[in-house]
Scaffold this motif. Structure first.
Motif, mmCIF file in Angstrom:
data_model
loop_
_atom_site.group_PDB
_atom_site.id
_atom_site.type_symbol
_atom_site.label_atom_id
_atom_site.label_comp_id
_atom_site.label_asym_id
_atom_site.label_seq_id
_atom_site.Cartn_x
_atom_site.Cartn_y
_atom_site.Cartn_z
ATOM 1 N N ALA A 40 0.843 -1.050 0.021
ATOM 2 C CA ALA A 40 0.071 -0.067 0.034
ATOM 3 C C ALA A 40 0.846 1.234 0.173
ATOM 4 O O ALA A 40 0.493 2.379 -0.725
ATOM 5 C CB ALA A 40 -0.882 -0.001 1.124
ATOM 6 N N VAL B 169 -9.591 -2.141 6.386
ATOM 7 C CA VAL B 169 -9.774 -1.878 5.094
ATOM 8 C C VAL B 169 -9.503 -0.413 4.774
ATOM 9 O O VAL B 169 -8.635 -0.214 3.705
ATOM 10 C CB VAL B 169 -11.105 -2.558 4.595
ATOM 11 N N LEU C 62 -5.603 0.572 5.015
ATOM 12 C CA LEU C 62 -4.896 0.172 3.885
ATOM 13 C C LEU C 62 -5.029 1.350 2.573
ATOM 14 O O LEU C 62 -4.329 1.678 1.926
ATOM 15 C CB LEU C 62 -5.199 -1.159 3.252
ATOM 16 N N ASP C 63 -6.555 1.416 2.377
ATOM 17 C CA ASP C 63 -6.741 2.406 1.439
ATOM 18 C C ASP C 63 -6.166 3.802 1.558
ATOM 19 O O ASP C 63 -5.776 4.410 0.670
ATOM 20 C CB ASP C 63 -8.281 2.563 1.198
#
Lengths: 271, 271, 271
Positions: free
Chosen positions: B38, B245, B248-249
């Motif tokens: 990432a 989630v 990570l984004d």
């Protein structure tokens, strides 16, 4: 047992944050740790034979899962279980795929002598452990849960452990009392590790109570809580990737009102 | 240090895509690799003693985490660290749960002689490594971060490493300069591996600079970047499944403007 | 080959739920299991040398991945491959990072004699296995996929295996027939384990057919299905955390209409 009898066990986990020592399989370590964190417990995956004994004195519960058992892990498990017993730390056995595979099956039978507080498995696994012949192809339970109920009671009486058979219907027995729960969602079988993490959750619930007499009810509460979270998560997400995320979110946020409204005890067999 | 001093380190990671060799614990391998991807780094989890030395010549940095240390891994770590030092590859030590457990604690002290570029831990771990007595029950830091600041400076001076103590406030020191950062979110402690992946992130940042003199600032940048991503992710998601989630984004998309606007240096202790 | 030729292989996986025995790397076990569950297969990660042979008699396919190879795992892989061959179970080789690292490279060459049904790798890995000299720094493919096409055909003829080279364009050849596919998304390289799980997916597809003559087409179908799911998931999510979730959701729900509409065979080289 009503929701009002069960939810206090959830609260106790959140208040006490039991430290759960997991000796589990390579596939589910991460998910298991995240499930334990979501319910308010503290996971610890200490694995070396050199350390597991020392750690048992600190942990509130030990969770043993045979999913990817090998010889070094079997030695660490033995050391951990001995130390747990010496320290009075309750431990949970998840006999993954016991039955068709000789190495783990023999090891699991040996472990029964070391007095697990709870044994949680699917129907095939519990039937195998009780001495019966189960058909199975690894981790899937091909025997119906119902057929395992007799085996669970036999196993509970033989080992003095609480035995939980999970599947479409979940049974929890201490050999005398039996309860049947019927929450959950088929999506729980589409995400790897949900069952394995359930065993660690049972360990957290058992580790948060003080009295061996409460292990049966604590196990019922752990399974009810997890399957209700799964059932509600399936309302949030219909596909397995997003379901896994929703399941963790529900485990972290499920409150007593939603718990009580969703709980289904389809059938009280006895007790 | 301002955001304008720190963000260039982020850009350097994205431009150079440093190859980070991780010898880490079984719980966090997947999440660590995804965090490294990432931020724009390239993770590689080569584990065998037969290969780790060869790999150190290719990698830009090595990240060593003791979370699930056992004897075979301790041998692989030694071989990797020696090869990294021979090749001039910087390496980062994450001394998970050092203090209460003798096996890993002794091993961690040995590793200090092998000159880590950076040591990142929680307060208990850093106090233990500095020679103090910390209380702790495994991976949780029970000592306040503040109390570890002295220990961090002692440890930095003793080892010539940059030392980072992370917690509610994060301190980064090279023994001389100290900076305190105060970004983040409590949700970062509800997802397993966020701290471990932070050590690998520090390795990526350190691996992307050429000069040992920049290791302190690169470590500050790595921690600021990660905690700001966590703080912004907590605005996107309030529960741990979806937070992981979102984290990570955010790690993959955080830009200089948002970084600068969010950065909090609560307190510059010195430097 | 049209979508109408390929989609029946997807249906067969869903109908037969092939049991896929995975001996894979520590980073991707969880994601691989979830990918297999999403496509309708049944994952099983039995790892001990004591059990792998026994398990090969039950499994429908075996997937071998060298990502975190060490000596104990190399022994388990040998035992599993032998048992798979004895039982007529097809097996897939994923030669992660073969080329630059001597230990795994030698082991991978040995495994070629044990007749894998399919070999899936990136360009560097396939060039190395075919006997050529590839440049590479671990798991990234630095050689262009196109350059590996010759190597793939050489390797396929030498080993009698189906060989798949994946990258921006994917090639699948049995040495005689070659097909080029051009679906996917760069996001598939930003989530760890997508490539490794693709090898397990190929194993599931190969394990769901009865006839060795169908292995080439089954491999094409597996790669087309996975890359189309990735391409559609990239429409749902633009960042890697949410992309990983969307990818699992798409793998679990992709139907024949969307599959047919999205399939791109950029170039049929032969056949």
């Amino acid at each position: 047992m009503l929701a009002a009898d069960l939810f206090p066990f959830v609260t106790r986990v959140r208040d006490r944050a039991p430290l759960v020592h997991c000796l589990t399989n390579l596939v589910v370590t991460n998910f298991t740790a995240n499930v334990l964190l979501a319910i308010g417990a503290a996971p610890a995956m200490v694995v070396a034979r050199e350390e597991v004994g020392e750690f048992a004195a600190v942990a509130n519960a030990l969770s043993v899962n045979l999913g990817t058992l090998d010889v070094p892990q079997s030695r660490a498990i033995r050391a951990a279980v001995e130390a747990a017993n010496a320290a009075g730390t309750p431990w949970v056995l998840d006999p993954v795929a016991v039955g068709p595979l000789a190495f783990r099956t023999e090891f699991a039978f040996d472990l029964l002598d070391a007095k697990p507080a709870v044994i949680r498995g699917n129907a095939s696994e519990i039937i195998s452990l009780s001495g019966g012949a189960a058909s199975g192809r690894g981790v899937d339970s091909t025997a119906a849960t119902d057929a395992a109920l007799d085996a669970a009671q036999v196993l509970a009486l033989k080992t003095q452990a609480v035995v939980a058979v999970t599947g479409e219907t979940d049974y929890v027995t201490d050999g005398r009392r039996v309860i049947a729960l019927s929450n959950g969602s088929p999506l729980m079988t589409r995400v790897t590790g949900v069952g394995c993490a359930l065993s660690a959750t049972v360990a957290a619930f058992v580790g948060a109570v003080s009295d061996r007499d409460e292990f049966w009810a604590a196990t019922v509460a752990a399974i009810a809580y997890s399957t209700i979270a799964g059932e509600l998560a399936a309302r949030d997400a219909a596909l397995p990737g997003s379901f896994a995320v929703a399941y963790l979110d529900r485990l972290a946020s499920l409150d007593e009102a939603a718990f009580g409204k969703t709980l289904v005890r389809r059938d009280i067999v006895s007790g």
